[in-house]
Enzyme design. Structure first.
Site, PDB file in Angstrom:
ATOM      1  N   LYS A  22       1.066  -1.375   0.188  1.00 37.50           N
ATOM      2  CA  LYS A  22      -0.141   0.361  -0.039  1.00 37.50           C
ATOM      3  C   LYS A  22       0.578   0.802   0.146  1.00 37.50           C
ATOM      4  CE  LYS A  22      -1.552   1.152   4.242  1.00 37.50           C
ATOM      5  NZ  LYS A  22      -1.235   2.785   4.187  1.00 37.50           N
ATOM      6  N   ASN A  23       2.110   1.699   0.198  1.00 39.15           N
ATOM      7  CA  ASN A  23       2.640   2.899   0.612  1.00 39.15           C
ATOM      8  C   ASN A  23       4.292   2.286  -0.272  1.00 39.15           C
ATOM      9  OD1 ASN A  23       1.074   2.913   3.610  1.00 39.15           O
ATOM     10  ND2 ASN A  23       2.939   2.265   4.536  1.00 39.15           N
ATOM     11  N   ARG A  92      -4.516  11.242   4.928  1.00 37.63           N
ATOM     12  CA  ARG A  92      -3.509  11.558   5.036  1.00 37.63           C
ATOM     13  C   ARG A  92      -2.728  11.185   3.945  1.00 37.63           C
ATOM     14  NH1 ARG A  92      -2.377  14.242   9.344  1.00 37.63           N
ATOM     15  NH2 ARG A  92      -0.099  14.086   8.678  1.00 37.63           N
ATOM     16  N   CYS A 116      -4.250  12.731  13.795  1.00 38.20           N
ATOM     17  CA  CYS A 116      -4.721  11.181  13.166  1.00 38.20           C
ATOM     18  C   CYS A 116      -4.553  10.272  14.553  1.00 38.20           C
ATOM     19  CB  CYS A 116      -3.787  10.840  12.127  1.00 38.20           C
ATOM     20  SG  CYS A 116      -2.699   9.304  12.489  1.00 38.20           S
ATOM     21  N   ARG A 121       1.337  14.114  13.398  1.00 38.45           N
ATOM     22  CA  ARG A 121       1.635  14.106  12.395  1.00 38.45           C
ATOM     23  C   ARG A 121       1.542  15.493  11.580  1.00 38.45           C
ATOM     24  NH1 ARG A 121      -0.611   8.725   9.758  1.00 38.45           N
ATOM     25  NH2 ARG A 121       1.371   8.524   8.594  1.00 38.45           N
ATOM     26  N   ILE A 123       2.681  18.541   8.691  1.00 42.44           N
ATOM     27  CA  ILE A 123       2.976  17.609   7.670  1.00 42.44           C
ATOM     28  C   ILE A 123       4.233  19.467   7.287  1.00 42.44           C
ATOM     29  CG2 ILE A 123       1.485  16.623   6.358  1.00 42.44           C
ATOM     30  CD1 ILE A 123       0.910  18.999   4.363  1.00 42.44           C
ATOM     31  N   ASP A 124       4.532  20.215   8.034  1.00 41.22           N
ATOM     32  CA  ASP A 124       5.610  21.386   7.824  1.00 41.22           C
ATOM     33  C   ASP A 124       6.778  20.889   7.737  1.00 41.22           C
ATOM     34  OD1 ASP A 124       5.989  19.674  10.526  1.00 41.22           O
ATOM     35  OD2 ASP A 124       6.943  20.636  11.216  1.00 41.22           O
ATOM     36  N   ASP A 306       4.861   0.425  11.852  1.00 43.16           N
ATOM     37  CA  ASP A 306       3.601  -0.228  11.174  1.00 43.16           C
ATOM     38  C   ASP A 306       3.712  -2.122  12.144  1.00 43.16           C
ATOM     39  OD1 ASP A 306       2.825   1.997  10.012  1.00 43.16           O
ATOM     40  OD2 ASP A 306       3.836   1.459   8.237  1.00 43.16           O
ATOM     41  N   ILE A 328       9.030   6.577  16.294  1.00 48.87           N
ATOM     42  CA  ILE A 328       8.252   7.331  15.740  1.00 48.87           C
ATOM     43  C   ILE A 328       7.006   7.731  15.862  1.00 48.87           C
ATOM     44  CG2 ILE A 328       7.386   7.265  12.865  1.00 48.87           C
ATOM     45  CD1 ILE A 328      10.528   5.706  13.725  1.00 48.87           C
ATOM     46  N   ARG A 398      -8.346  -0.502   5.335  1.00 48.05           N
ATOM     47  CA  ARG A 398      -7.723   0.313   4.311  1.00 48.05           C
ATOM     48  C   ARG A 398      -6.789  -0.040   4.174  1.00 48.05           C
ATOM     49  NH1 ARG A 398      -6.652   5.966   7.799  1.00 48.05           N
ATOM     50  NH2 ARG A 398      -5.556   6.097   6.188  1.00 48.05           N
TER      51      ARG A 398
HETATM   52  N1  EPU Z   1       6.953  14.560  10.803  1.00 48.81           N
HETATM   53  C1  EPU Z   1       6.704  16.189  11.319  1.00 48.81           C
HETATM   54  N2  EPU Z   1       6.503  16.482  10.447  1.00 48.81           N
HETATM   55  C2  EPU Z   1       6.254  16.282   8.727  1.00 48.81           C
HETATM   56  C3  EPU Z   1       6.689  15.132   8.400  1.00 48.81           C
HETATM   57  C4  EPU Z   1       6.425  13.995   9.844  1.00 48.81           C
HETATM   58  O1  EPU Z   1       6.927  16.235  12.680  1.00 48.81           O
HETATM   59  O2  EPU Z   1       6.546  17.614   8.091  1.00 48.81           O
HETATM   60  C5  EPU Z   1       7.645  13.454  11.957  1.00 48.81           C
HETATM   61  C6  EPU Z   1       5.325  12.511  12.652  1.00 48.81           C
HETATM   62  O3  EPU Z   1       4.499  13.426  13.127  1.00 48.81           O
HETATM   63  C7  EPU Z   1       5.974  11.296  13.046  1.00 48.81           C
HETATM   64  C8  EPU Z   1       7.700  11.014  12.511  1.00 48.81           C
HETATM   65  O4  EPU Z   1       7.703  12.517  11.977  1.00 48.81           O
HETATM   66  O5  EPU Z   1       5.873  11.721  13.977  1.00 48.81           O
HETATM   67  C9  EPU Z   1       7.448   9.961  11.097  1.00 48.81           C
HETATM   68  O6  EPU Z   1       6.557  10.384  10.337  1.00 48.81           O
HETATM   69  P1  EPU Z   1       6.150  10.711   8.177  1.00 48.81           P
HETATM   70  O7  EPU Z   1       6.688  11.725   7.652  1.00 48.81           O
HETATM   71  O8  EPU Z   1       7.737   9.130   8.139  1.00 48.81           O
HETATM   72  O9  EPU Z   1       4.769   9.356   8.266  1.00 48.81           O
HETATM   73  P2  EPU Z   1       4.142   9.268   7.487  1.00 48.81           P
HETATM   74  O10 EPU Z   1       5.057   9.665   5.826  1.00 48.81           O
HETATM   75  O11 EPU Z   1       2.965  10.528   7.348  1.00 48.81           O
HETATM   76  C10 EPU Z   1       5.199   6.575   6.146  1.00 48.81           C
HETATM   77  C11 EPU Z   1       3.618   6.308   6.529  1.00 48.81           C
HETATM   78  C12 EPU Z   1       3.094   4.823   7.294  1.00 48.81           C
HETATM   79  C13 EPU Z   1       4.011   4.977   8.874  1.00 48.81           C
HETATM   80  C14 EPU Z   1       4.931   5.725   8.692  1.00 48.81           C
HETATM   81  C15 EPU Z   1       6.732   5.723   9.902  1.00 48.81           C
HETATM   82  C16 EPU Z   1       2.692   5.772   3.683  1.00 48.81           C
HETATM   83  C17 EPU Z   1       1.246   6.167   3.385  1.00 48.81           C
HETATM   84  N3  EPU Z   1       2.013   6.216   5.652  1.00 48.81           N
HETATM   85  O12 EPU Z   1       3.759   7.855   6.787  1.00 48.81           O
HETATM   86  O13 EPU Z   1       2.003   4.501   7.355  1.00 48.81           O
HETATM   87  O14 EPU Z   1       3.389   4.565   9.665  1.00 48.81           O
HETATM   88  O15 EPU Z   1       5.583   6.363   7.571  1.00 48.81           O
HETATM   89  O16 EPU Z   1       6.709   4.720   8.901  1.00 48.81           O
HETATM   90  O17 EPU Z   1       3.958   5.359   3.975  1.00 48.81           O
HETATM   91  C18 EPU Z   1       0.093   2.547   8.042  1.00 48.81           C
HETATM   92  O18 EPU Z   1       0.759   2.490   6.490  1.00 48.81           O
HETATM   93  O19 EPU Z   1      -0.801   2.756   8.595  1.00 48.81           O
HETATM   94  C19 EPU Z   1       1.227   4.188   8.365  1.00 48.81           C
HETATM   95  C20 EPU Z   1       0.588   4.494   9.450  1.00 48.81           C
END
Ligand code: EPU
Length: 423
Positions: A22-23, A92, A116, A121, A123-124, A306, A328, A398
């Site tokens: 999925k990811n 998201r 969430c 989480r 996206i900054d 995950d 994480i 999902r």
């Molecule tokens: N973070 C920030 N600011 C940002 C981006 C991230 O503070 O702009 C923080 C997050 O809050 C978190 C950490 O950095 O504490 C890491 O988050 P990351 O951005 O890596 O997570 P993501 O990209 O939103 C993806 C997967 C998640 C998986 C995480 C970690 C996808 C679509 N989602 O999320 O998958 O848990 O990486 O490996 O690829 C799932 O499949 O169940 C799932 C949640």
């Protein structure tokens, strides 16, 4: 609302086949926005998040068609740059369209995802990095509005913390930026590498994917391509844990064991017998029970967050104390209270959970709070005595393709039911 009913303590035997990741599929679908030509993707899992991403693409003017297991995405006549809140709030990962839209259409309006179940989480990091490529970004009525009227320009960017979708968004944006982009502090997840492979097939010039530093030499345009997404390592890991909890000889086929090295290391230290073949994991009937184990979630190649919830379900069946640390996300222990309802002995202090096993779990009704927590509850239900009902399995749908069908084929007694609005 649909639920699972599980009659526990049935041994699992046979072969289960892993679906596409999925990811990996989500960013690959988003990458189709970078070209006017058709993009053919195979191996996409049939799960809700993929359908949601297709809805997002349709809202942006793309056509998505399915034939013989391949999804073709091609740009329609009327394009759009707005990913609305109705879609983003359900997933998201919709934010993955931000980078490609900005690169290919020079503007994007994407609803800001809210909080969430597993943490804030934000996206900054995505936004700050896109701004470094020259995008003007503002927040307007809950939407992120990003514009780059003259296109994006390569730059050197260091992520303050590893972010998977952040790395993917920037990688996509940089492919069409003018000049060279150097991304430092990148996520090394196999899903990032898979996206880079697909982008390279489209004509992007990328080096270093899978390491902390990725370099992208921008090109003027990208072509269509055909790509098959990698297998889902998290789904494979989930069935691996099921096989260790109630298995009597299980083969997990169509996966890449090297993507699960950190998981296999923890399980082998706990006494698990697992054989890794090039594209399969074989779990023979275990001669002895597992010992308690310790794990701490980390970015790839560390233990994946995950699989943390599923590992906790497994820990309830291991002998002695297991220590599980979540590094994480700040709120990813919501399954703990539900596992305790089934009789698990778990103590949580901050980011650490200590599980005492083995525990005789007893079936009852439990509530799924997010995708991976749901999987943990299903695993617990498979060992629990009597009947376990897992409510709100829309979370599970999902990201897991036909989980009850796959588990049933291994001999589990699990069924989906919908009791109607009053139960
Ligand atoms: N973070 C920030 N600011 C940002 C981006 C991230 O503070 O702009 C923080 C997050 O809050 C978190 C950490 O950095 O504490 C890491 O988050 P990351 O951005 O890596 O997570 P993501 O990209 O939103 C993806 C997967 C998640 C998986 C995480 C970690 C996808 C679509 N989602 O999320 O998958 O848990 O990486 O490996 O690829 C799932 O499949 O169940 C799932 C949640």
């Amino acid at each position: 609302m649909e639920k699972f009913r599980i009659f526990g303590d049935h041994r699992l035997t046979g072969t289960v086949r892993v679906s596409g990741a999925k990811n990996a599929a989500l960013p690959c679908l988003a990458a189709s926005l970078l070209t006017r030509e058709p993009v053919r993707l195979s191996g996409l899992p049939r799960v809700r998040d993929i359908l949601t991403m297709e809805k997002v693409l349709r809202a942006l003017g793309e056509h998505c068609a399915h034939k013989n297991g391949t999804t073709t995405v091609v740009m329609g006549q009327a394009t759009n740059t707005h990913a609305p809140y109705e879609l983003v709030r359900t997933m998201r990962a919709s934010v993955l369209v931000l980078g490609p839209l900005l690169a290919a259409r020079r503007q994007a309006r994407v609803a800001l995802p809210g909080g969430c179940a597993i943490g804030a989480r934000p996206i900054d990091f995505h936004l700050a990095a896109l701004a470094r490529l020259g995008a003007h970004i503002r927040l307007e009525h809950g939407d992120v509005v990003a514009e780059a009227p003259r296109g994006l320009f390569g730059a050197e960017i260091t992520f303050p913390r590893v972010t998977v979708t952040g790395t993917e968004n920037l990688l996509m944006a940089a492919t069409l930026a003018r000049g060279r982009t150097v991304l430092k502090g990148c996520a090394r997840e196999p899903e990032v590498v898979d996206l880079a492979t697909m982008l390279s097939r489209m004509g992007a010039r990328i080096s270093g994917a899978g390491t902390e530093v990725i370099e992208v030499e921008g090109v003027d345009q990208l072509a269509g391509c055909a790509h098959t997404v990698i297998p889902d390592r998290i789904e494979a890991g989930t069935y691996l844990m099921a096989a260790l909890m109630v298995g009597n000889g299980v083969r997990i086929e169509g996966c890449l064991p090297q993507h699960l090295a950190a998981v296999l290391e923890v399980l082998e230290a706990a006494g698990a017998q697992v054989t890794a073949e090039p594209e399969a994991l074989v779990v023979p009937p275990q001669e002895t029970g597992l010992r308690g184990f310790a794990l701490a979630t980390r970015e790839y190649p560390g233990f994946p967050t995950d699989l943390q919830a599923q590992a906790m379900a497994l820990a309830t069946q291991a002998e002695g104390l297991s220590e599980i640390v979540e590094n994480i996300f700040e709120n990813r222990f919501q399954h703990v209270l539900e596992l305790k309802r089934l009789g698990a002995d778990i103590a949580v202090a901050g980011h650490k959970a200590v599980v005492r096993g083995p525990c005789k779990l007893q079936g009852t009704t439990v509530m799924a709070s997010d995708l991976r927590a749901s999987a943990a509850l299903v695993l617990a239900g498979l060992v629990a005595e009597g009947e376990t009902v897992v409510d709100r399995i829309y979370h599970l749908d999902r990201g897991y393709e036909a989980m009850e069908v796959k588990l049933s084929s291994l001999g589990a007694r699990i069924e989906r039911f919908n009791p109607g609005p009053f139960l």
